[in-house]
Motif scaffolding. Structure first.
Motif, PDB file in Angstrom:
ATOM      1  N   GLU A 290       0.850  -1.190   0.000  1.00  0.00           N
ATOM      2  CA  GLU A 290       0.000   0.000   0.000  1.00  0.00           C
ATOM      3  C   GLU A 290       0.888   1.243   0.000  1.00  0.00           C
ATOM      4  OE1 GLU A 290      -3.344   1.351  -0.782  1.00  0.00           O
ATOM      5  OE2 GLU A 290      -3.775  -0.468   0.376  1.00  0.00           O
ATOM      6  N   ALA A 291       0.596   2.173  -0.916  1.00  0.00           N
ATOM      7  CA  ALA A 291       1.432   3.376  -1.033  1.00  0.00           C
ATOM      8  C   ALA A 291       1.296   4.286   0.181  1.00  0.00           C
ATOM      9  CB  ALA A 291       1.073   4.143  -2.309  1.00  0.00           C
ATOM     10  N   GLN A 292       0.086   4.449   0.679  1.00  0.00           N
ATOM     11  CA  GLN A 292      -0.148   5.309   1.832  1.00  0.00           C
ATOM     12  C   GLN A 292      -0.864   4.511   2.924  1.00  0.00           C
ATOM     13  OE1 GLN A 292      -2.371   8.598   0.164  1.00  0.00           O
ATOM     14  NE2 GLN A 292      -0.505   9.744  -0.310  1.00  0.00           N
ATOM     15  N   ARG A 293      -0.578   4.873   4.165  1.00  0.00           N
ATOM     16  CA  ARG A 293      -1.139   4.142   5.291  1.00  0.00           C
ATOM     17  C   ARG A 293      -1.896   5.086   6.213  1.00  0.00           C
ATOM     18  NH1 ARG A 293       3.906   3.398   5.025  1.00  0.00           N
ATOM     19  NH2 ARG A 293       4.309   4.348   7.064  1.00  0.00           N
ATOM     20  N   LEU A 294      -2.896   4.532   6.894  1.00  0.00           N
ATOM     21  CA  LEU A 294      -3.623   5.274   7.906  1.00  0.00           C
ATOM     22  C   LEU A 294      -2.819   5.294   9.199  1.00  0.00           C
ATOM     23  CD1 LEU A 294      -7.230   3.851   7.275  1.00  0.00           C
ATOM     24  CD2 LEU A 294      -6.186   5.921   6.327  1.00  0.00           C
ATOM     25  N   ALA A 295      -3.302   6.063  10.173  1.00  0.00           N
ATOM     26  CA  ALA A 295      -2.537   6.271  11.402  1.00  0.00           C
ATOM     27  C   ALA A 295      -2.268   4.975  12.160  1.00  0.00           C
ATOM     28  CB  ALA A 295      -3.268   7.261  12.298  1.00  0.00           C
ATOM     29  N   ASP A 296      -3.214   4.011  12.098  1.00  0.00           N
ATOM     30  CA  ASP A 296      -3.037   2.786  12.874  1.00  0.00           C
ATOM     31  C   ASP A 296      -2.521   1.621  12.023  1.00  0.00           C
ATOM     32  OD1 ASP A 296      -5.285   2.369  11.346  1.00  0.00           O
ATOM     33  OD2 ASP A 296      -6.442   1.395  12.934  1.00  0.00           O
ATOM     34  N   GLU A 297      -1.980   1.930  10.855  1.00  0.00           N
ATOM     35  CA  GLU A 297      -1.463   0.886   9.978  1.00  0.00           C
ATOM     36  C   GLU A 297       0.063   0.936   9.913  1.00  0.00           C
ATOM     37  OE1 GLU A 297      -5.343   0.796   6.960  1.00  0.00           O
ATOM     38  OE2 GLU A 297      -3.503   1.855   6.364  1.00  0.00           O
ATOM     39  N   HIS A 298       0.664  -0.235   9.687  1.00  0.00           N
ATOM     40  CA  HIS A 298       2.118  -0.359   9.583  1.00  0.00           C
ATOM     41  C   HIS A 298       2.470  -0.913   8.206  1.00  0.00           C
ATOM     42  CE1 HIS A 298       2.283   0.134  14.013  1.00  0.00           C
ATOM     43  NE2 HIS A 298       1.200  -0.618  13.996  1.00  0.00           N
ATOM     44  N   GLU A 299       3.771  -1.014   7.940  1.00  0.00           N
ATOM     45  CA  GLU A 299       4.209  -1.542   6.654  1.00  0.00           C
ATOM     46  C   GLU A 299       5.321  -2.563   6.856  1.00  0.00           C
ATOM     47  OE1 GLU A 299       6.109   1.287   4.124  1.00  0.00           O
ATOM     48  OE2 GLU A 299       7.293   2.188   5.733  1.00  0.00           O
ATOM     49  N   GLY A 300       5.574  -3.346   5.816  1.00  0.00           N
ATOM     50  CA  GLY A 300       6.708  -4.252   5.832  1.00  0.00           C
ATOM     51  C   GLY A 300       6.352  -5.697   6.123  1.00  0.00           C
ATOM     52  N   LEU A 301       7.189  -6.600   5.593  1.00  0.00           N
ATOM     53  CA  LEU A 301       7.039  -8.023   5.854  1.00  0.00           C
ATOM     54  C   LEU A 301       7.477  -8.339   7.275  1.00  0.00           C
ATOM     55  CD1 LEU A 301       8.541  -9.364   2.498  1.00  0.00           C
ATOM     56  CD2 LEU A 301       6.119  -9.074   3.074  1.00  0.00           C
ATOM     57  N   ILE A 302       7.068  -9.499   7.773  1.00  0.00           N
ATOM     58  CA  ILE A 302       7.425  -9.890   9.119  1.00  0.00           C
ATOM     59  C   ILE A 302       8.945  -9.951   9.274  1.00  0.00           C
ATOM     60  CG2 ILE A 302       7.242 -12.359   8.553  1.00  0.00           C
ATOM     61  CD1 ILE A 302       6.250 -12.793  11.435  1.00  0.00           C
ATOM     62  N   SER A 303       9.449  -9.396  10.359  1.00  0.00           N
ATOM     63  CA  SER A 303      10.887  -9.356  10.613  1.00  0.00           C
ATOM     64  C   SER A 303      11.118  -9.291  12.116  1.00  0.00           C
ATOM     65  CB  SER A 303      11.536  -8.138   9.940  1.00  0.00           C
ATOM     66  OG  SER A 303      11.068  -6.934  10.547  1.00  0.00           O
ATOM     67  N   ALA A 304      12.358  -9.550  12.533  1.00  0.00           N
ATOM     68  CA  ALA A 304      12.701  -9.478  13.952  1.00  0.00           C
ATOM     69  C   ALA A 304      12.510  -8.058  14.468  1.00  0.00           C
ATOM     70  CB  ALA A 304      14.133  -9.946  14.159  1.00  0.00           C
ATOM     71  N   GLU A 305      12.911  -7.082  13.665  1.00  0.00           N
ATOM     72  CA  GLU A 305      12.789  -5.685  14.081  1.00  0.00           C
ATOM     73  C   GLU A 305      11.321  -5.291  14.234  1.00  0.00           C
ATOM     74  OE1 GLU A 305      16.555  -6.616  12.332  1.00  0.00           O
ATOM     75  OE2 GLU A 305      14.524  -6.752  11.469  1.00  0.00           O
ATOM     76  N   GLN A 306      10.495  -5.736  13.315  1.00  0.00           N
ATOM     77  CA  GLN A 306       9.081  -5.397  13.377  1.00  0.00           C
ATOM     78  C   GLN A 306       8.427  -6.017  14.608  1.00  0.00           C
ATOM     79  OE1 GLN A 306       6.156  -7.264  10.619  1.00  0.00           O
ATOM     80  NE2 GLN A 306       5.946  -5.194   9.763  1.00  0.00           N
ATOM     81  N   LEU A 307       8.708  -7.289  14.877  1.00  0.00           N
ATOM     82  CA  LEU A 307       8.138  -7.942  16.049  1.00  0.00           C
ATOM     83  C   LEU A 307       8.590  -7.261  17.331  1.00  0.00           C
ATOM     84  CD1 LEU A 307       8.394 -11.736  15.093  1.00  0.00           C
ATOM     85  CD2 LEU A 307       6.345 -10.310  15.156  1.00  0.00           C
ATOM     86  N   GLN A 308       9.848  -6.886  17.403  1.00  0.00           N
ATOM     87  CA  GLN A 308      10.346  -6.227  18.604  1.00  0.00           C
ATOM     88  C   GLN A 308       9.674  -4.875  18.813  1.00  0.00           C
ATOM     89  OE1 GLN A 308      12.427  -7.691  20.841  1.00  0.00           O
ATOM     90  NE2 GLN A 308      11.844  -5.951  22.112  1.00  0.00           N
ATOM     91  N   GLN A 309       9.407  -4.175  17.717  1.00  0.00           N
ATOM     92  CA  GLN A 309       8.747  -2.874  17.808  1.00  0.00           C
ATOM     93  C   GLN A 309       7.287  -3.016  18.245  1.00  0.00           C
ATOM     94  OE1 GLN A 309       8.414  -0.851  14.053  1.00  0.00           O
ATOM     95  NE2 GLN A 309       7.175   0.810  14.879  1.00  0.00           N
ATOM     96  N   LEU A 310       6.575  -3.979  17.663  1.00  0.00           N
ATOM     97  CA  LEU A 310       5.146  -4.109  17.927  1.00  0.00           C
ATOM     98  C   LEU A 310       4.837  -4.920  19.187  1.00  0.00           C
ATOM     99  CD1 LEU A 310       3.813  -4.741  14.291  1.00  0.00           C
ATOM    100  CD2 LEU A 310       4.047  -2.572  15.518  1.00  0.00           C
TER     101      LEU A 310
END
Length: 375
Positions: free
Chosen positions: A220-240
């Motif tokens: 998705e080119a643009q995201r809403l305030a409660d949406e995130h981007e990117g495939l699953i990753s260690a960094e993403q899991l640690q952030q969320l």
């Protein structure tokens, strides 16, 4: 409070109906009964588990939810489980497995949510051609990704694409119990149009303080305030999920996603259970998958030549046969049959079976040698 959902038919009525059928079975020809009963109501059957479509709604792009009214032969289920659904498509009975996404209501309905798969016969039929009033056959519920009777602790649901369907059933079951535990749901989809249940999930997150929702869009080119981007990753899991080590994880989605989720959380979470909606391509390195082997079908007397690199279910279907099947991932065991002789290999585990008169799952097995099947 138990997460088990009551059976679609109340226990006294179900027991009474079963007792009557057992008493009358020697006097009744089920086929004759079904023929005449079907003239009055297509969902009436002596012993076939049938369900009539009473509502159809578009859930997302290429995805519909079908609300089903089952007859008394459809059994109970737990949130997170699947059922095999069968319908006649172009004159051929076709079966696939779908998650039960809803909870039985007072009118004893159940629901499945179906995403159309490219070239998928049944998913296309259910999404584009099935209408209110149509009747489907519904098999017994199966699947182990259910909640314990007394769920405790922190839970993390990881869903990608159609993997949201069983996890939605579990989320609804916990919401029905006023969210008795801390639940985080991370849900990946390619685009916003493909998100299922987005409005309901956002409402549940707003209503229940112990429920945290993260929607992740990968294309998705643009995201809403409660949406995130990117495939699953260690960094993403640690952030969320900062408290990842405390989580009990259920993951569901395509095979590659499930493998990534397992790898990224291995040794870092309290427990992990997963279901892959599409089988990962088998590791065939070092194996001869180009030869042709003979498959003898003992009951029909047919002998076929098939590629040793093909899964047996695919190979048999390519020859015009229509063996019973369901999930096509080795989970539901609908396609299990007896292998009388020869060697087969499980394409997921790479284990070979050389023993005679053993069971084989056609959807996840290939023939390494000439084999004989009880078909």
């Amino acid at each position: 409070m138990s997460a088990t959902v009551p059976a679609p038919t109340s226990r006294p009525d179900a027991a009474r109906s079963s007792a009557i059928r057992q008493l009358l079975s020697p006097l009744i020809d089920a086929g004759v009964f079904d023929f005449w009963a079907g003239m009055v109501n297509p969902a009436w059957s002596w012993n076939r588990p049938l369900a009539r479509v009473v509502e159809r709604r578009v859930e997302a792009q290429d995805t519909v939810t079908l609300i089903l009214k089952p007859n008394g032969n459809v059994g109970s289920f737990k949130p997170g489980q699947h059922v095999n659904v069968s319908a006649e498509v172009n004159g051929r009975r076709t079966t696939r497995s779908y998650s039960l996404t809803g909870l039985p209501l007072r009118d004893k309905t159940l629901s499945i949510t179906v995403k159309r798969v490219e070239a998928g016969r049944l998913s296309t039929h259910l999404c584009q051609h099935t209408r209110v009033g149509d009747v489907l056959e519904v098999g017994p519920a199966f699947g182990e990704m259910t909640l314990p009777a007394q769920p405790e602790g922190a839970w993390l649901f990881l869903a990608a694409g159609s993997g949201i369907t069983p996890l939605m059933g579990l989320t609804r079951a916990l919401a029905q119990q006023a969210m008795p535990l801390d639940l985080t749901l991370i849900y990946w989809a390619k685009t916003r149009a493909e998100l299922c249940f987005a409005r309901e999930l956002r409402e549940l997150a707003s209503k229940h303080a112990r429920f945290t929702l993260h929607l992740v869009l990968t294309h998705e080119a643009q995201r809403l305030a409660d949406e995130h981007e990117g495939l699953i990753s260690a960094e993403q899991l640690q952030q969320l999920v900062p408290d990842l080590a405390q989580q009990q994880v259920y993951a569901c989605g395509p095979g590659g996603f499930v493998d990534a989720a397992r790898s990224l959380t291995q040794g870092q979470v309290r427990s992990f259970m997963a279901e892959g909606f599409t089988p990962v391509s088998p590791n065939t390195q070092g194996l001869d998958t180009t030869s042709t082997v003979r498959v003898l079908l003992q009951r029909s007397g047919r002998e076929l030549a098939v590629s040793s690199g093909m899964r047996l279910l695919d190979a048999l279907e390519a020859q015009g046969l229509n063996p019973e099947s369901g999930c096509r991932m080795g989970i539901c065991h609908t396609c299990v049959c007896t292998k009388h002789s020869g060697t087969t290999q499980d394409v997921n585990t790479q284990e070979q079976d050389t023993e005679p008169d053993t069971t084989v799952r056609l959807c996840v097995s290939r023939a390494c040698t000439d084999i004989s099947l009880d078909l």
